[in-house]
Motif scaffolding. Structure first.
Motif, PDB file in Angstrom:
ATOM      1  N   TYR A 124       0.835  -1.200   0.000  1.00  0.00           N
ATOM      2  CA  TYR A 124       0.000   0.000   0.000  1.00  0.00           C
ATOM      3  C   TYR A 124       0.869   1.249   0.000  1.00  0.00           C
ATOM      4  CZ  TYR A 124      -3.564  -3.390   1.308  1.00  0.00           C
ATOM      5  OH  TYR A 124      -4.406  -4.469   1.319  1.00  0.00           O
ATOM      6  N   THR A 125       0.383   2.285  -0.666  1.00  0.00           N
ATOM      7  CA  THR A 125       1.098   3.554  -0.674  1.00  0.00           C
ATOM      8  C   THR A 125       1.168   4.122   0.738  1.00  0.00           C
ATOM      9  OG1 THR A 125      -0.963   4.724  -1.163  1.00  0.00           O
ATOM     10  CG2 THR A 125       0.421   4.119  -3.029  1.00  0.00           C
ATOM     11  N   CYS A 126       2.299   4.660   1.083  1.00  0.00           N
ATOM     12  CA  CYS A 126       2.504   5.266   2.394  1.00  0.00           C
ATOM     13  C   CYS A 126       3.807   6.061   2.333  1.00  0.00           C
ATOM     14  CB  CYS A 126       2.581   4.198   3.494  1.00  0.00           C
ATOM     15  SG  CYS A 126       3.951   3.024   3.277  1.00  0.00           S
ATOM     16  N   LYS A 127       4.136   6.707   3.424  1.00  0.00           N
ATOM     17  CA  LYS A 127       5.404   7.421   3.501  1.00  0.00           C
ATOM     18  C   LYS A 127       6.074   7.091   4.832  1.00  0.00           C
ATOM     19  CE  LYS A 127       7.524  11.937   2.793  1.00  0.00           C
ATOM     20  NZ  LYS A 127       7.315  13.364   2.510  1.00  0.00           N
ATOM     21  N   PRO A 128       7.267   6.466   4.767  1.00  0.00           N
ATOM     22  CA  PRO A 128       8.038   6.103   3.576  1.00  0.00           C
ATOM     23  C   PRO A 128       7.522   4.812   2.927  1.00  0.00           C
ATOM     24  CG  PRO A 128       9.238   5.435   5.537  1.00  0.00           C
ATOM     25  CD  PRO A 128       8.009   6.166   6.028  1.00  0.00           C
ATOM     26  N   PHE A 129       7.769   4.703   1.615  1.00  0.00           N
ATOM     27  CA  PHE A 129       7.381   3.528   0.841  1.00  0.00           C
ATOM     28  C   PHE A 129       8.660   2.868   0.322  1.00  0.00           C
ATOM     29  CE2 PHE A 129       6.401   1.312  -3.085  1.00  0.00           C
ATOM     30  CZ  PHE A 129       5.230   0.630  -2.775  1.00  0.00           C
ATOM     31  N   TYR A 130       8.748   1.540   0.478  1.00  0.00           N
ATOM     32  CA  TYR A 130       9.981   0.834   0.120  1.00  0.00           C
ATOM     33  C   TYR A 130       9.721  -0.296  -0.872  1.00  0.00           C
ATOM     34  CZ  TYR A 130      12.600   3.125   3.876  1.00  0.00           C
ATOM     35  OH  TYR A 130      13.216   4.048   4.684  1.00  0.00           O
ATOM     36  N   VAL A 131      10.715  -0.518  -1.721  1.00  0.00           N
ATOM     37  CA  VAL A 131      10.801  -1.712  -2.556  1.00  0.00           C
ATOM     38  C   VAL A 131      12.104  -2.406  -2.180  1.00  0.00           C
ATOM     39  CG1 VAL A 131      11.020  -2.602  -4.910  1.00  0.00           C
ATOM     40  CG2 VAL A 131       9.451  -0.715  -4.419  1.00  0.00           C
ATOM     41  N   PHE A 132      12.081  -3.744  -2.107  1.00  0.00           N
ATOM     42  CA  PHE A 132      13.227  -4.515  -1.639  1.00  0.00           C
ATOM     43  C   PHE A 132      13.712  -5.440  -2.758  1.00  0.00           C
ATOM     44  CE2 PHE A 132      10.219  -3.623   1.708  1.00  0.00           C
ATOM     45  CZ  PHE A 132      10.985  -3.044   2.685  1.00  0.00           C
ATOM     46  N   TYR A 133      15.032  -5.522  -2.893  1.00  0.00           N
ATOM     47  CA  TYR A 133      15.650  -6.348  -3.922  1.00  0.00           C
ATOM     48  C   TYR A 133      16.529  -7.393  -3.229  1.00  0.00           C
ATOM     49  CZ  TYR A 133      14.149  -2.682  -7.131  1.00  0.00           C
ATOM     50  OH  TYR A 133      13.405  -1.784  -7.843  1.00  0.00           O
ATOM     51  N   PHE A 134      16.135  -8.662  -3.390  1.00  0.00           N
ATOM     52  CA  PHE A 134      16.876  -9.754  -2.743  1.00  0.00           C
ATOM     53  C   PHE A 134      17.670 -10.513  -3.788  1.00  0.00           C
ATOM     54  CE2 PHE A 134      16.908 -14.337  -1.506  1.00  0.00           C
ATOM     55  CZ  PHE A 134      17.850 -14.224  -0.487  1.00  0.00           C
ATOM     56  N   ASN A 135      18.987 -10.641  -3.544  1.00  0.00           N
ATOM     57  CA  ASN A 135      19.869 -11.397  -4.423  1.00  0.00           C
ATOM     58  C   ASN A 135      20.096 -12.779  -3.803  1.00  0.00           C
ATOM     59  OD1 ASN A 135      22.283 -12.524  -5.655  1.00  0.00           O
ATOM     60  ND2 ASN A 135      22.632 -10.507  -6.547  1.00  0.00           N
ATOM     61  N   PRO A 136      19.514 -13.851  -4.375  1.00  0.00           N
ATOM     62  CA  PRO A 136      19.647 -15.180  -3.773  1.00  0.00           C
ATOM     63  C   PRO A 136      21.082 -15.687  -3.728  1.00  0.00           C
ATOM     64  CG  PRO A 136      17.852 -15.127  -5.365  1.00  0.00           C
ATOM     65  CD  PRO A 136      18.621 -13.864  -5.540  1.00  0.00           C
ATOM     66  N   GLU A 137      21.883 -15.371  -4.748  1.00  0.00           N
ATOM     67  CA  GLU A 137      23.244 -15.897  -4.795  1.00  0.00           C
ATOM     68  C   GLU A 137      24.142 -15.238  -3.753  1.00  0.00           C
ATOM     69  OE1 GLU A 137      24.637 -15.540  -8.784  1.00  0.00           O
ATOM     70  OE2 GLU A 137      23.279 -17.108  -9.559  1.00  0.00           O
ATOM     71  N   ARG A 138      23.924 -13.938  -3.511  1.00  0.00           N
ATOM     72  CA  ARG A 138      24.750 -13.231  -2.521  1.00  0.00           C
ATOM     73  C   ARG A 138      24.111 -13.176  -1.143  1.00  0.00           C
ATOM     74  NH1 ARG A 138      26.268  -7.881  -6.159  1.00  0.00           N
ATOM     75  NH2 ARG A 138      27.502  -8.942  -7.776  1.00  0.00           N
ATOM     76  N   ASN A 139      22.840 -13.540  -1.071  1.00  0.00           N
ATOM     77  CA  ASN A 139      22.068 -13.445   0.171  1.00  0.00           C
ATOM     78  C   ASN A 139      22.087 -12.015   0.714  1.00  0.00           C
ATOM     79  OD1 ASN A 139      20.411 -14.566   2.204  1.00  0.00           O
ATOM     80  ND2 ASN A 139      22.149 -14.661   3.607  1.00  0.00           N
ATOM     81  N   THR A 140      21.865 -11.052  -0.200  1.00  0.00           N
ATOM     82  CA  THR A 140      21.825  -9.642   0.186  1.00  0.00           C
ATOM     83  C   THR A 140      20.420  -9.083  -0.055  1.00  0.00           C
ATOM     84  OG1 THR A 140      22.581  -8.958  -2.026  1.00  0.00           O
ATOM     85  CG2 THR A 140      24.252  -9.276  -0.311  1.00  0.00           C
ATOM     86  N   LEU A 141      20.031  -8.135   0.777  1.00  0.00           N
ATOM     87  CA  LEU A 141      18.723  -7.495   0.666  1.00  0.00           C
ATOM     88  C   LEU A 141      18.929  -5.989   0.610  1.00  0.00           C
ATOM     89  CD1 LEU A 141      15.626  -7.977   0.695  1.00  0.00           C
ATOM     90  CD2 LEU A 141      15.718  -7.570   3.163  1.00  0.00           C
ATOM     91  N   GLN A 142      18.493  -5.371  -0.485  1.00  0.00           N
ATOM     92  CA  GLN A 142      18.655  -3.936  -0.685  1.00  0.00           C
ATOM     93  C   GLN A 142      17.308  -3.244  -0.523  1.00  0.00           C
ATOM     94  OE1 GLN A 142      20.288  -2.956  -4.504  1.00  0.00           O
ATOM     95  NE2 GLN A 142      20.306  -0.752  -4.137  1.00  0.00           N
ATOM     96  N   SER A 143      17.257  -2.238   0.336  1.00  0.00           N
ATOM     97  CA  SER A 143      16.036  -1.453   0.547  1.00  0.00           C
ATOM     98  C   SER A 143      16.146  -0.151  -0.225  1.00  0.00           C
ATOM     99  CB  SER A 143      15.829  -1.147   2.032  1.00  0.00           C
ATOM    100  OG  SER A 143      15.789  -2.341   2.787  1.00  0.00           O
ATOM    101  N   VAL A 144      15.153   0.137  -1.056  1.00  0.00           N
ATOM    102  CA  VAL A 144      15.146   1.376  -1.832  1.00  0.00           C
ATOM    103  C   VAL A 144      13.873   2.142  -1.503  1.00  0.00           C
ATOM    104  CG1 VAL A 144      15.162   2.400  -4.134  1.00  0.00           C
ATOM    105  CG2 VAL A 144      16.478   0.313  -3.686  1.00  0.00           C
ATOM    106  N   GLU A 145      14.016   3.354  -0.968  1.00  0.00           N
ATOM    107  CA  GLU A 145      12.856   4.174  -0.672  1.00  0.00           C
ATOM    108  C   GLU A 145      12.361   4.837  -1.953  1.00  0.00           C
ATOM    109  OE1 GLU A 145      11.379   7.991   2.052  1.00  0.00           O
ATOM    110  OE2 GLU A 145      13.438   7.212   2.247  1.00  0.00           O
ATOM    111  N   ILE A 146      11.081   4.656  -2.240  1.00  0.00           N
ATOM    112  CA  ILE A 146      10.473   5.218  -3.444  1.00  0.00           C
ATOM    113  C   ILE A 146       9.704   6.474  -3.055  1.00  0.00           C
ATOM    114  CG2 ILE A 146       8.943   4.782  -5.382  1.00  0.00           C
ATOM    115  CD1 ILE A 146      11.374   2.997  -5.392  1.00  0.00           C
TER     116      ILE A 146
END
Length: 411
Positions: A331-353
């Motif tokens: 749902y739209t809100c502030k702050p709003f985030y999209v997350f990018y998970f890399n399975p090979e590196r086991n890293t999770l990147q949070s990007v505020e939109i």
């Protein structure tokens, strides 16, 4: 004048390279400045170059749905793991009580099975960036039927859009599916050459991989058993792929999201766990390694700790061209985030939109967010002669007073 003379002295290849880096709307404006530029920017070579350039910088297309209206935005997908924020570009608003269920995306276009512009509803194909659309002939179907927008690449320079619509897939006495080919002149649904094995109903949105459409369906008279329906876009033939691996591990297969993972069909589901007082999130992913033998390989990932993700509602949007699983707040809100998970590196990147606007970000006005990964602008789509109507010229019907009213585009 000096600028015009300088541009005239530049080689055409360099001019095309410069314009290929601009948004499609800017290209459309420059076409009007001179006959020479119009000819260059409408050439098949430039369309191919533009699509290649646009695909190298894919975007995340976001549709915010609220009370039957959709507002479309997009932002660049991160190019490196250090990006922490991204700003949205606002594109269009589709109103008129747009159906919120079962929309289908393909190559920059979206298919809505139902859209009410006045008192009547019809299927619609629209471009969420330009606001152009075309209404399709009405189609008799059952209430929960899905429609799938697919691409049939005829050759390297030409492609057709097709809409595959379920009619009555659960009944042997009626037609299972209908197909409409978009871009061939007269628009009409056909079903005389379509033969599909019987299934009860579809359970997921479709995913298109290498000329095939895949979607999850429930077997006839078997509530806990499902299969993958595979539709060959060119031959228009159907076949089933065994999906017992989902039945063995999932209590609710309707939460499964089909994805393109490294060019192969994949399915992703998530569930919550607990580590002390902290909620943990576990991704389960299945990849179809052998289509003919119906062989699946499964993977399980526990996502790295993230305070925002651990406490919000989210959905799985898909997999990027960099093989990152995209998780998007619902749902739209502030702050709003999209997350990018890399399975090979086991890293999770949070990007505020940023950029939904104060209205959509207010809790009482929040909208449901639908995300489409790897969006690239295609001039072949933007220039499609079939999209003849503009959403800005539509008179919408007010749901309260049943009177025609001009839409309000402020968000």
């Amino acid at each position: 004048m000096k600028r015009a003379k300088i541009m005239e002295q530049l080689p055409n290849d360099l001019i095309l390279e410069i314009f290929s880096r601009l948004p499609a709307k800017s290209v459309a404006r420059f076409r009007t400045l001179s006959k020479q530029w119009a000819a260059l920017l409408r050439s098949p070579d430039f369309a191919k170059l533009f699509l290649t350039s646009s695909s190298s910088r894919p975007r995340l297309l976001l549709g915010a749905e609220r009370n039957g209206e959709w507002l479309f935005f997009s932002s660049l997908q991160p190019h490196n793991r250090y990006e922490k924020s991204s700003h949205l570009d606002y594109h269009t608003k589709f109103s008129g009580d747009v159906s919120r269920n079962n929309c289908s995306y393909a190559s920059g276009l979206i298919y809505f099975p139902n859209m009410w512009f006045s008192k009547d509803a019809s299927p619609v194909i629209c471009n969420p960036v330009t606001g152009m659309y075309e209404s399709l002939p009405d189609l008799m179907r059952y209430r929960k039927a899905r429609g799938f927008l697919v691409i049939d690449p005829i050759d390297n320079k030409q492609k057709q859009f097709k809409v595959l619509s379920e009619a009555y897939p659960f009944s042997d006495q009626r037609e299972h599916h209908k197909i409409l080919t978009f871009g061939t002149g007269e628009l009409s649904w056909r079903s005389d050459i379509i033969s599909c094995p019987a299934y009860d109903r579809s359970l997921s949105e479709g995913i298109r991989i290498n000329g095939f459409l895949y979607y999850l369906a429930q077997k006839v008279s078997e509530e806990s058993s499902c299969v993958i329906v595979c539709f060959d876009v060119r031959s228009e033939e159907f076949k089933f792929i065994d999906a017992d691996c989902f039945n063995d591990r999932l209590d609710d297969t309707t939460e499964l999201v089909l994805v393109n993972y490294k060019g192969k069909l994949g399915g992703i589901n998530w569930k919550c766990g607990q580590a002390g007082e902290r909620r943990t999130i576990e991704l389960c992913m299945w990849v179809l390694e052998d289509v003919e033998k119906h062989e699946w390989v499964d993977y399980v990932y526990t996502l790295p700790e993230n305070e925002v993700l651990d406490s919000c509602d989210f959905s799985i949007a898909g997999v990027t061209v960099r093989d990152e699983v995209v998780l998007c707040m619902k749902y739209t809100c502030k702050p709003f985030y999209v997350f990018y998970f890399n399975p090979e590196r086991n890293t999770l990147q949070s990007v505020e939109i940023q950029g939904f606007g104060a209205n959509l970000e207010a809790f009482e006005n929040r909208g449901r967010v639908y995300a489409f990964v790897n969006h690239a602008e295609d001039l072949g789509v933007n220039d499609a002669e079939q999209l003849k109507s503009s959403i800005s010229k539509v008179k919408h019907l007010c749901g309260c007073c049943n009177r025609v009213a001009q839409p309000n585009y402020h968000y």
